[in-house]
Structure formats: structure tokens, C-alpha cells
Design a protein around this motif. Structure first.
Motif, PDB file in Angstrom:
ATOM      1  N   SER A  85       0.835  -1.217   0.000  1.00 13.80           N
ATOM      2  CA  SER A  85       0.000   0.000   0.000  1.00 13.80           C
ATOM      3  C   SER A  85       0.858   1.251   0.000  1.00 13.80           C
ATOM      4  O   SER A  85       0.546   2.245  -0.703  1.00 13.80           O
ATOM      5  N   ASP A  86       1.947   1.246   0.791  1.00 15.44           N
ATOM      6  CA  ASP A  86       2.841   2.408   0.808  1.00 15.44           C
ATOM      7  C   ASP A  86       3.452   2.646  -0.567  1.00 15.44           C
ATOM      8  O   ASP A  86       3.561   3.798  -1.045  1.00 15.44           O
ATOM      9  N   ILE A  87       3.891   1.550  -1.224  1.00 13.80           N
ATOM     10  CA  ILE A  87       4.477   1.699  -2.566  1.00 13.80           C
ATOM     11  C   ILE A  87       3.418   2.185  -3.545  1.00 13.80           C
ATOM     12  O   ILE A  87       3.671   3.055  -4.415  1.00 13.80           O
ATOM     13  N   SER A  88       2.192   1.615  -3.425  1.00 11.51           N
ATOM     14  CA  SER A  88       1.130   2.016  -4.341  1.00 11.51           C
ATOM     15  C   SER A  88       0.779   3.494  -4.179  1.00 11.51           C
ATOM     16  O   SER A  88       0.531   4.200  -5.167  1.00 11.51           O
ATOM     17  N   GLU A  89       0.773   3.991  -2.975  1.00 14.81           N
ATOM     18  CA  GLU A  89       0.434   5.395  -2.752  1.00 14.81           C
ATOM     19  C   GLU A  89       1.544   6.349  -3.195  1.00 14.81           C
ATOM     20  O   GLU A  89       1.313   7.556  -3.358  1.00 14.81           O
ATOM     21  N   SER A  90       2.741   5.798  -3.341  1.00  9.98           N
ATOM     22  CA  SER A  90       3.850   6.667  -3.762  1.00  9.98           C
ATOM     23  C   SER A  90       3.949   6.819  -5.286  1.00  9.98           C
ATOM     24  O   SER A  90       4.829   7.527  -5.788  1.00  9.98           O
ATOM     25  N   ILE A  91       3.087   6.133  -6.027  1.00 15.66           N
ATOM     26  CA  ILE A  91       3.108   6.222  -7.498  1.00 15.66           C
ATOM     27  C   ILE A  91       2.458   7.553  -7.914  1.00 15.66           C
ATOM     28  O   ILE A  91       1.367   7.888  -7.429  1.00 15.66           O
ATOM     29  N   ARG A  92       3.123   8.263  -8.846  1.00 12.30           N
ATOM     30  CA  ARG A  92       2.544   9.500  -9.401  1.00 12.30           C
ATOM     31  C   ARG A  92       2.735   9.483 -10.915  1.00 12.30           C
ATOM     32  O   ARG A  92       3.576   8.751 -11.439  1.00 12.30           O
ATOM     33  N   ILE A  93       1.946  10.294 -11.572  1.00 13.56           N
ATOM     34  CA  ILE A  93       2.006  10.385 -13.036  1.00 13.56           C
ATOM     35  C   ILE A  93       2.824  11.629 -13.396  1.00 13.56           C
ATOM     36  O   ILE A  93       2.514  12.746 -12.978  1.00 13.56           O
ATOM     37  N   GLN A  94       3.857  11.374 -14.181  1.00 10.06           N
ATOM     38  CA  GLN A  94       4.739  12.473 -14.610  1.00 10.06           C
ATOM     39  C   GLN A  94       4.939  12.356 -16.124  1.00 10.06           C
ATOM     40  O   GLN A  94       5.452  11.348 -16.603  1.00 10.06           O
ATOM     41  N   ASP A  95       4.466  13.430 -16.829  1.00 10.53           N
ATOM     42  CA  ASP A  95       4.580  13.455 -18.299  1.00 10.53           C
ATOM     43  C   ASP A  95       3.910  12.221 -18.911  1.00 10.53           C
ATOM     44  O   ASP A  95       4.412  11.598 -19.857  1.00 10.53           O
ATOM     45  N   GLY A  96       2.774  11.840 -18.296  1.00 11.06           N
ATOM     46  CA  GLY A  96       2.011  10.727 -18.851  1.00 11.06           C
ATOM     47  C   GLY A  96       2.574   9.364 -18.553  1.00 11.06           C
ATOM     48  O   GLY A  96       2.132   8.372 -19.133  1.00 11.06           O
ATOM     49  N   THR A  97       3.555   9.320 -17.667  1.00 10.13           N
ATOM     50  CA  THR A  97       4.172   8.033 -17.338  1.00 10.13           C
ATOM     51  C   THR A  97       4.170   7.854 -15.818  1.00 10.13           C
ATOM     52  O   THR A  97       4.535   8.791 -15.078  1.00 10.13           O
ATOM     53  N   PRO A  98       3.792   6.677 -15.313  1.00 17.88           N
ATOM     54  CA  PRO A  98       3.842   6.408 -13.878  1.00 17.88           C
ATOM     55  C   PRO A  98       5.287   6.392 -13.385  1.00 17.88           C
ATOM     56  O   PRO A  98       6.169   5.770 -14.005  1.00 17.88           O
ATOM     57  N   VAL A  99       5.490   7.091 -12.299  1.00 17.87           N
ATOM     58  CA  VAL A  99       6.815   7.172 -11.686  1.00 17.87           C
ATOM     59  C   VAL A  99       6.671   6.760 -10.210  1.00 17.87           C
ATOM     60  O   VAL A  99       5.699   7.156  -9.544  1.00 17.87           O
ATOM     61  N   VAL A 100       7.650   6.019  -9.705  1.00 19.12           N
ATOM     62  CA  VAL A 100       7.589   5.513  -8.325  1.00 19.12           C
ATOM     63  C   VAL A 100       8.788   6.028  -7.553  1.00 19.12           C
ATOM     64  O   VAL A 100       9.931   5.856  -7.989  1.00 19.12           O
TER      65      VAL A 100
END
Length: 463
Positions: free
Chosen positions: A54-69
Motif C-alpha cells: 500500500s505504501d508503494i502504491s500510494e507513492s506512485i505519481r504520473i509524470q509526463d504521462g508516465t507512472p513514476v515511483v
């Protein structure tokens, strides 16, 4: 094998039973504890996996249309609670494109779980069994729309260690309690067996002929029951030994005089010349021989009756049949030929509980006394009077004196007119039979003559 088992002490049997119960209970508790420990360890570490994923999943963000972790430290802190386990994580797009992974070359087979966003599964990690969790984070943004899958796993070393610890912590107190229980059982059994040891010592120190009852005071109830049975057995055995002693004593006492008389009369007959003197000597010898035969029959009858009354079970007996059998046997004709013998019975059964043979022997002795010392007619009869069943013999004579009646039944009791013709053994047999079957002997004199009766409790008649 059976002899070896029978020779085992009671203490070993009880302790063996206690140990068997403890071992069986311990195995059942160990299996239950192991199963519960596995469930507890799985739930605890599954929550750790869920927290890290869950912690890893919540740290995912979208940057320039690409998921970044940006992998959070908290996720690794959670996984670090199992320091000996190997860990695995991967983040990938729905098309299988890897975003980040601890080692993408491991090739973990991740099953497709379409039923929900979170699912657990088991697989191997570097050849070891491991537990994994799959968490799906769905995005619906302008630059990126779709699911991102996070998989986190770890081997099972910490789980197994936790399960073993739970089982150990549970069984150790049980083992200590079991040892204490065995010790307590040993002390209790030893204390309970002390009365048995005292009884054994008492029996070992007793004289072989000492059959006096053993004291049952201050003993456990179970031992009181056992000793009561043992005392009853010793009482019966003492009665048998006493009867044997009496038989030997009676035989020695009674046979000495007639055997000596027979020897003297035989010698006299041999010295007498043919004639009246020789015939008189032979008649005396014959009379003595018959008297000796009657005495032997009475002695053997008394021994047999005493034995049967203690060893033969009681059965319902109709006293009418006993009286009828005596008359039909016609043995009295040999003793007193031509005597007027009568039978007096009703149509109603006269039932009691006893032994027909012993009752017959007692009645024969009553009849023999009436034939020898009474006056005809002699009557044998049976009847029920209230709650008593009576078997009686009556003659028309006056009977013996009251002083002699008081002593009738004593062995070797003779009246002035009987001399060696009566020993008292006959009525002794009668009294033994009456006492054996809870009855009594009643001697009565009335207008019809003198009667001797065996009186017993009657059987209850059922409709």
C-alpha cells in the motif's frame, strides 16, 4: 506377554495411564497450536505485506504521462521486521511494462486476479517458498489512464520462526505441568496403596489357621468393599474348616467305642462254641455293625450337608415334594418294617428358597428320630402358614423330657434310653440346614403327640 502385563504393579499402570493421557493431549494441543500459530503468523506478516504494498502504491505519481515511483522508506521498514527473509517487489503497467523492480530477471509468475484490487498468492523466490501480495492502483487522469500493479513478496522464514515460537511457548508450560501432574499422581497412588501394603503385611504375618475378619475401620470405601468380600470368604472358609474339624473329631470320637466293641465281640464269637452262646455273640456283632453303619452314614451326611449349604445356590423348592419323596423312597421300611407312616400335604405349593438335597437329608433325620424314639403312627407333612413354609414330622409319642429338648441338636447328646443308639448328629444336621436357609427348628408337644418341624420364610407368591 499376558503374564508380563499381569505382573505390572498398580502404580506403574496408573502412571502409564496418566502419561498416555498427557502424551495424547499434548499431541492434540501441539497440532492445534501449530495450526493456530501458522494462521497467526500468516495474518501478521500478510498485514506487513499489505502495508508495504500500500505504501508503494500510494507513492506512485504520473509524470509526463508516465507512472513514476519513489519507493518509500516506510515500506522497507515494514519488510525489515523479518530481517532473515528475502524480499521482492515490482511495479508494472497493465501491459506488463516494468516500471521498477528489485530484480526483474527473477521471473515470478504472477497469477491474474480479476476479482479485486488486492490478492495474495504463493510462489517460489530464489528456490524458497514465499508469500506475495498484488495491489492494483487505478489512475484516471488526462495524461494517463489505467491500472498500475504493485507486487510485494517475502520468504517464509520469519513466519516459520513465529509459528515454532508460539508452539514452544505453549508446550513448555504444558510439559512442566505434565511432569508436576505425574509427580502428584505418583504421590497420590503411593498414598492410596499404603492401606493395601498394610493389608498385605497383615496377611503375610497371619497364622495359616487364623481366619478372623480383618478390620475395615479408617479405610477407603473401595478397600472396605474388598475387605468385606474377603471377610465373607474367610468366614465361609472358616466354616468349611470347622466342619472338617468337627467331622474328624466326630469320626474319631464315635468310631473308637463301636470299633473296639466289634473287635471284642468278634473275638468272643470266635471263642464261643457252636450253640446259643455263639448265636447270641453273632447277633450282638451284627447289631454293632449296623449301628456303626448308621453312624457312618450320619457323619458323611452331616459333612455333605454342611458343604452343600455353603456352596450350592438357593433355588425355589416345594416342601411338599420333599415330604412326598421321603415317603415314596420307603427307606423307613428297612429301619422299622411295618410301621404306620402317613403323608399329609395340601394341593397348594409350599415354596421356599433352599437346596432340595439338604432339606431331604434334614427331613430323613427327623423321620429317623421319630421312628426310633416315637410311637406310631408317624406323619410327614408340609404346609404354608402365613409367611412361613413348614416341613414337619409328628409321632404319637410323648417325646423326650423338657430338659433333654433344650439340648437336642448338640452333637453326642444322648438320653437315658438311647445309649449308643443316638448321638445327636441327626438333629445337628437338622439345625445346620435350618440355619443355612434362614429357618429354625421347632419342637412341640400337643394332644396328637410330639412334632419336630423345619420352619422357613416362604417365597412370595406372584399373581
Amino acid at each position: 506377554m499376558a503374564e508380563r502385563y499381569a505382573a505390572r504393579s498398580l502404580l506403574r499402570r496408573v502412571l502409564g495411564a496418566v502419561l498416555s493421557i498427557l502424551l495424547l493431549g499434548g499431541l492434540m494441543v501441539a497440532a492445534s497450536t501449530w495450526r493456530n500459530g501458522q494462521q497467526a503468523a500468516r495474518q501478521a506478516y500478510d498485514r506487513i505485506l499489505l502495508g508495504a504494498a500500500s505504501d508503494i502504491s500510494e507513492s506512485i505519481r504520473i509524470q509526463d504521462g508516465t507512472p513514476v515511483v519513489d519507493l518509500p522508506v516506510s515500506a522497507f521498514e515494514l519488510l525489515a521486521q523479518a530481517p532473515d527473509d528475502r524480499i521482492y517487489y515490482t511495479v508494472r503497467k497493465a501491459n506488463g511494462e516494468m516500471i521498477t523492480s528489485v530484480d526483474g530477471s527473477l521471473g515470478i509468475h504472477i497469477p491474474d486476479h480479476r476479482g479485486g484490487a488486492t490478492a495474495y498468492f504463493d510462489a517460489e523466490l530464489n528456490g524458497e517458498p514465499a508469500r506475495f501480495i498484488r495491489v492494483v492502483h487505478r489512475f484516471a487522469e488526462r495524461d494517463f489512464s489505467g491500472p498500475v500493479e504493485v507486487v510485494v513478496g517475502q520468504t517464509l522464514r520469519a513466519r516459520k520462526a513465529m509459528t515454532a515460537g508460539l508452539v514452544r511457548d505453549t508446550l513448555l508450560p504444558m510439559v512442566m505441568a505434565g511432569l508436576a501432574l505425574v509427580l502428584i499422581a505418583w504421590l497420590v497412588v503411593r498414598t492410596a496403596l499404603r492401606p493395601l501394603e498394610a493389608i498385605t503385611e497383615d496377611l503375610a504375618q497371619r497364622d495359616p489357621y487364623d481366619l478372623t475378619p480383618m478390620a475395615t475401620d479408617r479405610l477407603p470405601r473401595e478397600l472396605q468393599v474388598m475387605l468385606a468380600a474377603m471377610n465373607r470368604f474367610m468366614g465361609r472358609l472358616d466354616g468349611q474348616i470347622d466342619a472338617m474339624r468337627n467331622l474328624i473329631s466326630d469320626t474319631a470320637h464315635q468310631l473308637r467305642t463301636p470299633v473296639a466293641a466289634i473287635r471284642v465281640q468278634a473275638e468272643t464269637a470266635m471263642t464261643e462254641a457252636e450253640g446259643s452262646g455263639h448265636s447270641r455273640a453273632m447277633r450282638r456283632l451284627l447289631s454293632r455293625t449296623r449301628s456303626l453303619g448308621d453312624l457312618l452314614e450320619q457323619l458323611l451326611s452331616r459333612a455333605l450337608v454342611v458343604h452343600r449349604t455353603d456352596s450350592v445356590s438357593r433355588v425355589p423348592v416345594d416342601l411338599r415334594e420333599v415330604a412326598l419323596d421321603i415317603v415314596e423312597r420307603n427307606d423307613h421300611a428297612l429301619l422299622t418294617p411295618g410301621v404306620d407312616l402317613r403323608l399329609e400335604i395340601d394341593e397348594t405349593p409350599v415354596m421356599m428358597r433352599g437346596d432340595a438335597f439338604s432339606l431331604g437329608e434334614a427331613a430323613i433325620n427327623l423321620l429317623g428320630n421319630a421312628l426310633k424314639h416315637g410311637k406310631p403312627p408317624v406323619t410327614v407333612g408340609a404346609g404354608q402358614y402365613g409367611r412361613t413354609a413348614v416341613l414337619w414330622v409328628r409321632d404319637a409319642g410323648p417325646g423326650p423330657d423338657p430338659a433333654i429338648i433344650e439340648r437336642l441338636g448338640d452333637r453326642f447328646n444322648r438320653n437315658a434310653g438311647s445309649y449308643e443308639k443316638s448321638t445327636g448328629i441327626g438333629l445337628s444336621i437338622v439345625q445346620s440346614v435350618a440355619a443355612a436357609f434362614d429357618g429354625s427348628v421347632q419342637l412341640n408337644r400337643d394332644k396328637k403327640g410330639f412334632s419336630a418341624a423345619l420352619v422357613f420364610p416362604a417365597c412370595v407368591r406372584r399373581p
